[in-house]
Design a protein around this motif. Structure first.
Motif, PDB file in Angstrom:
ATOM      1  N   VAL A  31      11.165 -60.894  41.822  1.00 53.96           N
ATOM      2  CA  VAL A  31       9.802 -61.294  42.177  1.00 53.96           C
ATOM      3  C   VAL A  31       8.782 -60.427  41.445  1.00 53.96           C
ATOM      4  CG1 VAL A  31       8.120 -61.350  44.060  1.00 53.96           C
ATOM      5  CG2 VAL A  31      10.424 -62.263  44.425  1.00 53.96           C
ATOM      6  N   THR A  32       9.037 -59.127  41.413  1.00 60.84           N
ATOM      7  CA  THR A  32       8.110 -58.213  40.743  1.00 60.84           C
ATOM      8  C   THR A  32       8.097 -58.454  39.235  1.00 60.84           C
ATOM      9  OG1 THR A  32       8.471 -56.540  42.456  1.00 60.84           O
ATOM     10  CG2 THR A  32       7.537 -55.786  40.374  1.00 60.84           C
ATOM     11  N   ALA A  34       8.792 -61.076  37.585  1.00 63.28           N
ATOM     12  CA  ALA A  34       8.210 -62.372  37.213  1.00 63.28           C
ATOM     13  C   ALA A  34       6.713 -62.227  36.925  1.00 63.28           C
ATOM     14  CB  ALA A  34       8.443 -63.386  38.329  1.00 63.28           C
ATOM     15  N   GLN A  35       6.080 -61.269  37.589  1.00 63.87           N
ATOM     16  CA  GLN A  35       4.651 -61.024  37.365  1.00 63.87           C
ATOM     17  C   GLN A  35       4.399 -60.452  35.972  1.00 63.87           C
ATOM     18  OE1 GLN A  35       3.271 -58.488  40.573  1.00 63.87           O
ATOM     19  NE2 GLN A  35       4.551 -59.571  42.053  1.00 63.87           N
ATOM     20  N   TRP A  36       5.434 -59.912  35.347  1.00 58.26           N
ATOM     21  CA  TRP A  36       5.309 -59.345  33.998  1.00 58.26           C
ATOM     22  C   TRP A  36       5.813 -60.320  32.932  1.00 58.26           C
ATOM     23  CZ3 TRP A  36       8.736 -54.887  36.094  1.00 58.26           C
ATOM     24  CH2 TRP A  36       8.032 -54.178  37.077  1.00 58.26           C
ATOM     25  N   GLY A  37       6.147 -61.542  33.363  1.00 60.82           N
ATOM     26  CA  GLY A  37       6.602 -62.553  32.423  1.00 60.82           C
ATOM     27  C   GLY A  37       8.099 -62.788  32.390  1.00 60.82           C
ATOM     28  N   TYR A  38       8.854 -62.064  33.233  1.00 64.72           N
ATOM     29  CA  TYR A  38      10.318 -62.236  33.267  1.00 64.72           C
ATOM     30  C   TYR A  38      10.655 -63.334  34.280  1.00 64.72           C
ATOM     31  CZ  TYR A  38      10.444 -57.886  30.631  1.00 64.72           C
ATOM     32  OH  TYR A  38      10.258 -56.924  29.657  1.00 64.72           O
ATOM     33  N   THR A  39      10.394 -64.561  33.891  1.00 68.12           N
ATOM     34  CA  THR A  39      10.547 -65.683  34.818  1.00 68.12           C
ATOM     35  C   THR A  39      11.957 -66.266  34.835  1.00 68.12           C
ATOM     36  OG1 THR A  39       9.704 -67.145  33.084  1.00 68.12           O
ATOM     37  CG2 THR A  39       8.110 -66.309  34.697  1.00 68.12           C
ATOM     38  N   ASP A  40      12.771 -65.911  33.850  1.00 59.76           N
ATOM     39  CA  ASP A  40      14.166 -66.369  33.831  1.00 59.76           C
ATOM     40  C   ASP A  40      14.999 -65.360  34.622  1.00 59.76           C
ATOM     41  OD1 ASP A  40      16.782 -67.132  33.309  1.00 59.76           O
ATOM     42  OD2 ASP A  40      16.395 -67.629  31.206  1.00 59.76           O
ATOM     43  N   THR A  41      15.098 -65.612  35.925  1.00 55.20           N
ATOM     44  CA  THR A  41      15.756 -64.646  36.811  1.00 55.20           C
ATOM     45  C   THR A  41      17.222 -64.445  36.445  1.00 55.20           C
ATOM     46  OG1 THR A  41      14.256 -65.180  38.632  1.00 55.20           O
ATOM     47  CG2 THR A  41      16.356 -64.154  39.211  1.00 55.20           C
ATOM     48  N   LYS A  42      17.900 -65.535  36.081  1.00 51.55           N
ATOM     49  CA  LYS A  42      19.317 -65.404  35.737  1.00 51.55           C
ATOM     50  C   LYS A  42      19.504 -64.496  34.523  1.00 51.55           C
ATOM     51  CE  LYS A  42      21.136 -69.723  37.653  1.00 51.55           C
ATOM     52  NZ  LYS A  42      21.842 -70.993  37.346  1.00 51.55           N
ATOM     53  N   ASP A  79      11.312 -56.402  22.588  1.00 54.72           N
ATOM     54  CA  ASP A  79       9.974 -56.290  23.169  1.00 54.72           C
ATOM     55  C   ASP A  79      10.020 -55.881  24.634  1.00 54.72           C
ATOM     56  OD1 ASP A  79       8.804 -56.941  20.795  1.00 54.72           O
ATOM     57  OD2 ASP A  79       8.283 -59.006  21.351  1.00 54.72           O
ATOM     58  N   SER A  80      11.160 -56.146  25.282  1.00 57.43           N
ATOM     59  CA  SER A  80      11.270 -55.809  26.714  1.00 57.43           C
ATOM     60  C   SER A  80      11.209 -54.307  26.943  1.00 57.43           C
ATOM     61  CB  SER A  80      12.578 -56.370  27.286  1.00 57.43           C
ATOM     62  OG  SER A  80      13.708 -55.761  26.668  1.00 57.43           O
ATOM     63  N   LEU A  81      11.552 -53.525  25.933  1.00 52.45           N
ATOM     64  CA  LEU A  81      11.590 -52.076  26.107  1.00 52.45           C
ATOM     65  C   LEU A  81      10.198 -51.474  26.301  1.00 52.45           C
ATOM     66  CD1 LEU A  81      14.399 -51.125  23.574  1.00 52.45           C
ATOM     67  CD2 LEU A  81      14.572 -51.654  26.020  1.00 52.45           C
ATOM     68  N   LYS A  82       9.173 -52.191  25.900  1.00 53.79           N
ATOM     69  CA  LYS A  82       7.818 -51.680  26.124  1.00 53.79           C
ATOM     70  C   LYS A  82       7.458 -51.724  27.609  1.00 53.79           C
ATOM     71  CE  LYS A  82       5.177 -56.006  25.617  1.00 53.79           C
ATOM     72  NZ  LYS A  82       6.336 -56.908  25.746  1.00 53.79           N
ATOM     73  N   ASP A  83       8.254 -52.450  28.389  1.00 55.21           N
ATOM     74  CA  ASP A  83       7.988 -52.574  29.821  1.00 55.21           C
ATOM     75  C   ASP A  83       8.771 -51.572  30.666  1.00 55.21           C
ATOM     76  OD1 ASP A  83       6.132 -54.665  29.618  1.00 55.21           O
ATOM     77  OD2 ASP A  83       7.728 -56.167  29.494  1.00 55.21           O
ATOM     78  N   ILE A  84       9.445 -50.616  30.039  1.00 51.19           N
ATOM     79  CA  ILE A  84      10.189 -49.608  30.795  1.00 51.19           C
ATOM     80  C   ILE A  84       9.290 -48.928  31.831  1.00 51.19           C
ATOM     81  CG2 ILE A  84      11.393 -47.383  30.652  1.00 51.19           C
ATOM     82  CD1 ILE A  84      12.644 -48.321  28.038  1.00 51.19           C
ATOM     83  N   PRO A  85       8.053 -48.540  31.505  1.00 49.03           N
ATOM     84  CA  PRO A  85       7.190 -47.932  32.528  1.00 49.03           C
ATOM     85  C   PRO A  85       6.932 -48.851  33.723  1.00 49.03           C
ATOM     86  CG  PRO A  85       6.315 -47.475  30.355  1.00 49.03           C
ATOM     87  CD  PRO A  85       7.387 -48.498  30.172  1.00 49.03           C
ATOM     88  N   LYS A  86       6.834 -50.159  33.470  1.00 49.80           N
ATOM     89  CA  LYS A  86       6.624 -51.096  34.578  1.00 49.80           C
ATOM     90  C   LYS A  86       7.858 -51.142  35.479  1.00 49.80           C
ATOM     91  CE  LYS A  86       3.449 -54.176  32.080  1.00 49.80           C
ATOM     92  NZ  LYS A  86       3.249 -55.547  31.545  1.00 49.80           N
ATOM     93  N   TYR A  91      10.322 -48.850  41.240  1.00 45.22           N
ATOM     94  CA  TYR A  91      11.120 -48.030  42.165  1.00 45.22           C
ATOM     95  C   TYR A  91      10.267 -47.145  43.072  1.00 45.22           C
ATOM     96  CZ  TYR A  91      15.092 -49.788  39.661  1.00 45.22           C
ATOM     97  OH  TYR A  91      16.027 -50.646  39.130  1.00 45.22           O
ATOM     98  N   GLU A  92       8.996 -47.012  42.753  1.00 44.85           N
ATOM     99  CA  GLU A  92       8.085 -46.265  43.617  1.00 44.85           C
ATOM    100  C   GLU A  92       7.289 -47.180  44.533  1.00 44.85           C
ATOM    101  OE1 GLU A  92       5.639 -43.859  41.124  1.00 44.85           O
ATOM    102  OE2 GLU A  92       7.349 -42.999  40.041  1.00 44.85           O
ATOM    103  N   ASN A  93       7.372 -48.484  44.272  1.00 45.59           N
ATOM    104  CA  ASN A  93       6.530 -49.425  45.005  1.00 45.59           C
ATOM    105  C   ASN A  93       7.358 -50.515  45.685  1.00 45.59           C
ATOM    106  OD1 ASN A  93       3.741 -48.395  44.222  1.00 45.59           O
ATOM    107  ND2 ASN A  93       4.642 -48.661  42.188  1.00 45.59           N
ATOM    108  N   ASP A  94       7.549 -51.649  45.017  1.00 47.90           N
ATOM    109  CA  ASP A  94       8.185 -52.791  45.660  1.00 47.90           C
ATOM    110  C   ASP A  94       9.640 -52.546  46.055  1.00 47.90           C
ATOM    111  OD1 ASP A  94       5.801 -54.060  45.346  1.00 47.90           O
ATOM    112  OD2 ASP A  94       6.428 -55.355  43.691  1.00 47.90           O
TER     113      ASP A  94
END
Length: 235
Positions: A31-32, A34-42, A79-86, A91-94
């Motif tokens: 769920v979290t 998906a807000q960053w564009g990772y809509t393909d859950t599988k 490109d996904s590696l730029k989202d490591i901080p997200k 782990y501190e929030n949701d």
């Protein structure tokens, strides 16, 4: 006095059904993300499991952090590696929402306090597949902090995973410990009992949420949380 007492976290200090917890954790991660564009859950789940497999198979030549993200990036794209901080911020929030898949542990703090009385070092030997803030979050659910331990293994400070005995050898080497003068407390027969025993470390099996994947006999001391407290008091 023992040189060190080591505790597993998931299923030991933090009671849980591991499979159910993983399901709930992944639901919140999806769920979290998906807000960053990772809509393909599988695909996301596939990437995470591939990263975990790389950490479990890590031969010690890179950190588990590098093993995970190199594999994750190979599945999801560089490109996904730029989202490591997200992902780290998750782990501190949701991630706190996954607490619903765990159980209270009224004796966890007492077990750790007793361990400090009985050993020179107290180590959180949780399988190092999470970032440090993920460990801190899970500890907070049972009223414990990172500072309650001399070492908390995480995916940045570790180069092996359970059930590889090298994971325990790394801890022993870090503090120059004699395995025979330590104690591992865990709930997983393969990851805690067999792997720690392989390096000569005595083990106590907490059997409130035991994981045992084979029919191999269990020969180490074992018992409930209350019996664990009694065992530690008698050390």
């Amino acid at each position: 006095m023992l040189q060190a007492i080591l505790f597993d976290l998931d299923g030991t200090l933090l009671p849980m059904d591991n499979d159910y917890f993983t399901k709930v954790y992944f639901q919140h991660l999806a769920v979290t993300a998906a807000q960053w564009g990772y809509t393909d859950t599988k695909l996301l789940v596939k990437a995470v499991w591939a990263g975990v497999e790389s950490m479990v198979k890590n031969d010690g030549r890179r950190t588990n952090y590098n093993a995970f993200w190199q594999t994750f990036g190979a599945v999801m794209g560089p490109d996904s590696l730029k989202d490591i901080p997200k992902f780290s911020s998750f782990y501190e929030n949701d991630f706190h929402n996954a607490r619903s898949a765990t159980f209270p542990a009224p004796l966890a703090r007492k077990a750790v306090e007793l361990a400090h009385e009985k050993a020179e070092k107290v180590i959180l030997a949780t399988n190092p597949i999470f970032p440090a803030n993920g460990d801190a979050t899970r500890l907070s659910w049972i009223g414990l902090k990172m500072e309650d331990f001399d070492l908390v293994t995480d995916y940045q400070n570790s180069c092996h995973c359970k059930p590889n005995p090298a994971y325990y050898q790394d801890i022993l080497a870090q503090f120059d410990l004699d395995a025979s003068k330590c104690l591992m407390v865990g709930n997983d027969v393969q990851e805690d009992v067999e792997a720690a025993s392989a390096v000569g470390m005595p083990v106590y099996l907490l059997n409130d949420h035991t994981i045992h994947r084979t029919d191999a006999p269990i020969t180490c001391p074992q018992g409930s949380y209350e019996e664990l407290i009694q065992y530690l008091e008698q050390l």
